[in-house]
Write a protein that holds these residues in place. Structure first.
Motif, PDB file in Angstrom:
ATOM      1  N   VAL A 184       0.846  -1.205   0.000  1.00 37.64           N
ATOM      2  CA  VAL A 184       0.000   0.000   0.000  1.00 37.64           C
ATOM      3  C   VAL A 184       0.879   1.253   0.000  1.00 37.64           C
ATOM      4  CG1 VAL A 184      -1.670   1.351   1.341  1.00 37.64           C
ATOM      5  CG2 VAL A 184      -2.007  -1.110   1.055  1.00 37.64           C
ATOM      6  N   LEU A 185       1.862   1.281   0.883  1.00 37.16           N
ATOM      7  CA  LEU A 185       2.739   2.458   0.936  1.00 37.16           C
ATOM      8  C   LEU A 185       3.482   2.656  -0.380  1.00 37.16           C
ATOM      9  CD1 LEU A 185       4.204   2.191   4.545  1.00 37.16           C
ATOM     10  CD2 LEU A 185       2.459   3.793   3.722  1.00 37.16           C
ATOM     11  N   ARG A 186       3.967   1.583  -0.954  1.00 35.35           N
ATOM     12  CA  ARG A 186       4.693   1.655  -2.221  1.00 35.35           C
ATOM     13  C   ARG A 186       3.740   2.106  -3.342  1.00 35.35           C
ATOM     14  NH1 ARG A 186       9.919   1.978  -3.388  1.00 35.35           N
ATOM     15  NH2 ARG A 186      10.092   0.977  -1.375  1.00 35.35           N
ATOM     16  N   SER A 187       2.549   1.563  -3.383  1.00 38.48           N
ATOM     17  CA  SER A 187       1.569   1.958  -4.408  1.00 38.48           C
ATOM     18  C   SER A 187       1.222   3.438  -4.300  1.00 38.48           C
ATOM     19  CB  SER A 187       0.293   1.125  -4.273  1.00 38.48           C
ATOM     20  OG  SER A 187       0.560  -0.230  -4.517  1.00 38.48           O
ATOM     21  N   MET A 188       1.007   3.899  -3.070  1.00 46.19           N
ATOM     22  CA  MET A 188       0.690   5.308  -2.856  1.00 46.19           C
ATOM     23  C   MET A 188       1.878   6.187  -3.259  1.00 46.19           C
ATOM     24  SD  MET A 188      -2.446   5.583  -1.836  1.00 46.19           S
ATOM     25  CE  MET A 188      -2.560   7.211  -1.120  1.00 46.19           C
ATOM     26  N   TYR A 189       3.058   5.763  -2.873  1.00 47.39           N
ATOM     27  CA  TYR A 189       4.265   6.532  -3.227  1.00 47.39           C
ATOM     28  C   TYR A 189       4.410   6.645  -4.743  1.00 47.39           C
ATOM     29  CZ  TYR A 189       9.165   7.562  -4.105  1.00 47.39           C
ATOM     30  OH  TYR A 189      10.327   8.110  -4.594  1.00 47.39           O
ATOM     31  N   TYR A 190       4.262   5.535  -5.451  1.00 49.65           N
ATOM     32  CA  TYR A 190       4.391   5.573  -6.903  1.00 49.65           C
ATOM     33  C   TYR A 190       3.331   6.484  -7.530  1.00 49.65           C
ATOM     34  CZ  TYR A 190       7.714   1.666  -6.879  1.00 49.65           C
ATOM     35  OH  TYR A 190       8.810   0.858  -6.681  1.00 49.65           O
ATOM     36  N   ALA A 191       2.115   6.421  -7.017  1.00 45.72           N
ATOM     37  CA  ALA A 191       1.054   7.270  -7.567  1.00 45.72           C
ATOM     38  C   ALA A 191       1.344   8.745  -7.287  1.00 45.72           C
ATOM     39  CB  ALA A 191      -0.298   6.875  -6.969  1.00 45.72           C
ATOM     40  N   LEU A 192       1.711   9.039  -6.039  1.00 47.80           N
ATOM     41  CA  LEU A 192       1.929  10.436  -5.645  1.00 47.80           C
ATOM     42  C   LEU A 192       3.197  11.038  -6.244  1.00 47.80           C
ATOM     43  CD1 LEU A 192       0.838  10.217  -1.908  1.00 47.80           C
ATOM     44  CD2 LEU A 192      -0.441  11.216  -3.829  1.00 47.80           C
ATOM     45  N   SER A 193       4.153  10.178  -6.620  1.00 50.25           N
ATOM     46  CA  SER A 193       5.377  10.684  -7.262  1.00 50.25           C
ATOM     47  C   SER A 193       5.297  10.558  -8.785  1.00 50.25           C
ATOM     48  CB  SER A 193       6.613   9.956  -6.722  1.00 50.25           C
ATOM     49  OG  SER A 193       6.536   8.564  -6.994  1.00 50.25           O
ATOM     50  N   ASN A 194       4.098  10.277  -9.273  1.00 52.42           N
ATOM     51  CA  ASN A 194       3.814  10.203 -10.705  1.00 52.42           C
ATOM     52  C   ASN A 194       4.638   9.146 -11.435  1.00 52.42           C
ATOM     53  OD1 ASN A 194       2.119  11.075 -12.768  1.00 52.42           O
ATOM     54  ND2 ASN A 194       3.654  12.472 -13.583  1.00 52.42           N
ATOM     55  N   GLN A 195       4.925   8.055 -10.752  1.00 49.53           N
ATOM     56  CA  GLN A 195       5.598   6.909 -11.367  1.00 49.53           C
ATOM     57  C   GLN A 195       4.500   5.895 -11.743  1.00 49.53           C
ATOM     58  OE1 GLN A 195       9.431   5.694  -9.399  1.00 49.53           O
ATOM     59  NE2 GLN A 195       8.682   7.092  -7.797  1.00 49.53           N
ATOM     60  N   ILE A 196       3.686   6.292 -12.677  1.00 43.89           N
ATOM     61  CA  ILE A 196       2.462   5.560 -12.985  1.00 43.89           C
ATOM     62  C   ILE A 196       2.734   4.155 -13.519  1.00 43.89           C
ATOM     63  CG2 ILE A 196       0.297   5.617 -14.303  1.00 43.89           C
ATOM     64  CD1 ILE A 196       0.627   7.713 -11.923  1.00 43.89           C
ATOM     65  N   ASP A 197       3.770   3.965 -14.315  1.00 45.62           N
ATOM     66  CA  ASP A 197       4.077   2.616 -14.807  1.00 45.62           C
ATOM     67  C   ASP A 197       4.374   1.669 -13.643  1.00 45.62           C
ATOM     68  OD1 ASP A 197       3.659   3.287 -17.439  1.00 45.62           O
ATOM     69  OD2 ASP A 197       5.777   3.631 -17.892  1.00 45.62           O
ATOM     70  N   LEU A 198       5.174   2.147 -12.675  1.00 43.57           N
ATOM     71  CA  LEU A 198       5.476   1.323 -11.495  1.00 43.57           C
ATOM     72  C   LEU A 198       4.225   1.127 -10.637  1.00 43.57           C
ATOM     73  CD1 LEU A 198       8.968   2.766 -10.489  1.00 43.57           C
ATOM     74  CD2 LEU A 198       8.478   0.536 -11.523  1.00 43.57           C
ATOM     75  N   HIS A 199       3.413   2.170 -10.539  1.00 43.18           N
ATOM     76  CA  HIS A 199       2.158   2.078  -9.790  1.00 43.18           C
ATOM     77  C   HIS A 199       1.262   0.988 -10.382  1.00 43.18           C
ATOM     78  CE1 HIS A 199      -1.373   3.377  -7.523  1.00 43.18           C
ATOM     79  NE2 HIS A 199      -2.042   3.386  -8.665  1.00 43.18           N
ATOM     80  N   LYS A 200       1.116   0.998 -11.694  1.00 48.83           N
ATOM     81  CA  LYS A 200       0.267   0.009 -12.354  1.00 48.83           C
ATOM     82  C   LYS A 200       0.776  -1.413 -12.129  1.00 48.83           C
ATOM     83  CE  LYS A 200      -1.504   2.877 -16.132  1.00 48.83           C
ATOM     84  NZ  LYS A 200      -1.488   3.088 -17.586  1.00 48.83           N
ATOM     85  N   LYS A 201       2.090  -1.584 -12.139  1.00 50.87           N
ATOM     86  CA  LYS A 201       2.667  -2.927 -11.935  1.00 50.87           C
ATOM     87  C   LYS A 201       2.404  -3.446 -10.526  1.00 50.87           C
ATOM     88  CE  LYS A 201       6.380  -2.614 -15.318  1.00 50.87           C
ATOM     89  NZ  LYS A 201       7.826  -2.519 -15.541  1.00 50.87           N
ATOM     90  N   ILE A 202       2.571  -2.590  -9.531  1.00 47.83           N
ATOM     91  CA  ILE A 202       2.463  -3.063  -8.152  1.00 47.83           C
ATOM     92  C   ILE A 202       1.013  -3.213  -7.681  1.00 47.83           C
ATOM     93  CG2 ILE A 202       2.621  -0.832  -6.958  1.00 47.83           C
ATOM     94  CD1 ILE A 202       4.525  -2.319  -4.976  1.00 47.83           C
TER      95      ILE A 202
END
Length: 179
Positions: free
Chosen positions: A134-152
């Motif tokens: 959850v923390l990693r997903s939120m971090y990726y979304a909030l830091s605009n790392q959308i490709d990583l967000h989608k993967k996790i």
């Protein structure tokens, strides 16, 4: 709702990892304290509030999923932010309850006992590991790392939803035994 933007950097990456370990450890230590702190009779209602929070988190997770499947990013963000806030509130209330009240034993017998413990143990086990996701997903979304967000989130969403739903199931099964 204003968008929060988090800088993508090594410091934030480390913070996510530290919190992912510190949060479950802190919960375990606080719950493991044998001497209970008298916070007052109001804490007796907390399991019911926690049950409601698990229910509403399950609902907002599903709604957020539906929004993103329909390419409604704005409302997806709102639902996932709400899910995160509810999860954080759940954690605080869970700790408050367990540092001030003894654990409630499950008194069911027979096959229902095995079902209860299956849900309880799988809920606890996944709730520990889902923190990192959850923390990693939120971090990726909030830091605009959308490709990583989608993967996790392919892993985060089903785990988080399972933890929320089994939290409701465990609550419903043990609620008759609360004093």
């Amino acid at each position: 709702m204003a968008s929060l933007v988090v800088e993508k950097n090594e410091k934030n990456e480390k913070l996510v990892n530290i919190l992912s370990i510190a949060i479950p450890l802190a919960v375990a230590v606080l719950i493991g304290v044998r001497t209970k702190i008298d916070l007052g009779a109001w804490t007796k209602i907390l399991p019911h509030v926690i049950g409601v929070l698990n229910t509403t988190t399950s609902i907002t997770l599903i709604i957020g999923y539906i929004f993103i499947k329909n390419n409604n990013i704005k409302w997806h963000q709102k639902m996932m932010s709400l899910s995160f806030i509810q999860g954080s509130l759940f954690l605080v209330l869970y700790i408050l309850y367990h540092i001030s009240n003894p654990s409630t034993p499950f008194k069911g017998e027979g096959a229902i006992r095995a079902v209860y413990y299956f849900f309880l143990l799988s809920h606890i086990g996944l709730s520990i590991s889902v923190v990192w996701f959850v923390l990693r997903s939120m971090y990726y979304a909030l830091s605009n790392q959308i490709d990583l967000h989608k993967k996790i989130v392919k892993f985060t969403f089903p785990m988080w939803l399972y933890v929320s739903v089994t939290g409701v199931i465990v609550y419903l099964m043990i609620s008759p035994y609360y004093k």
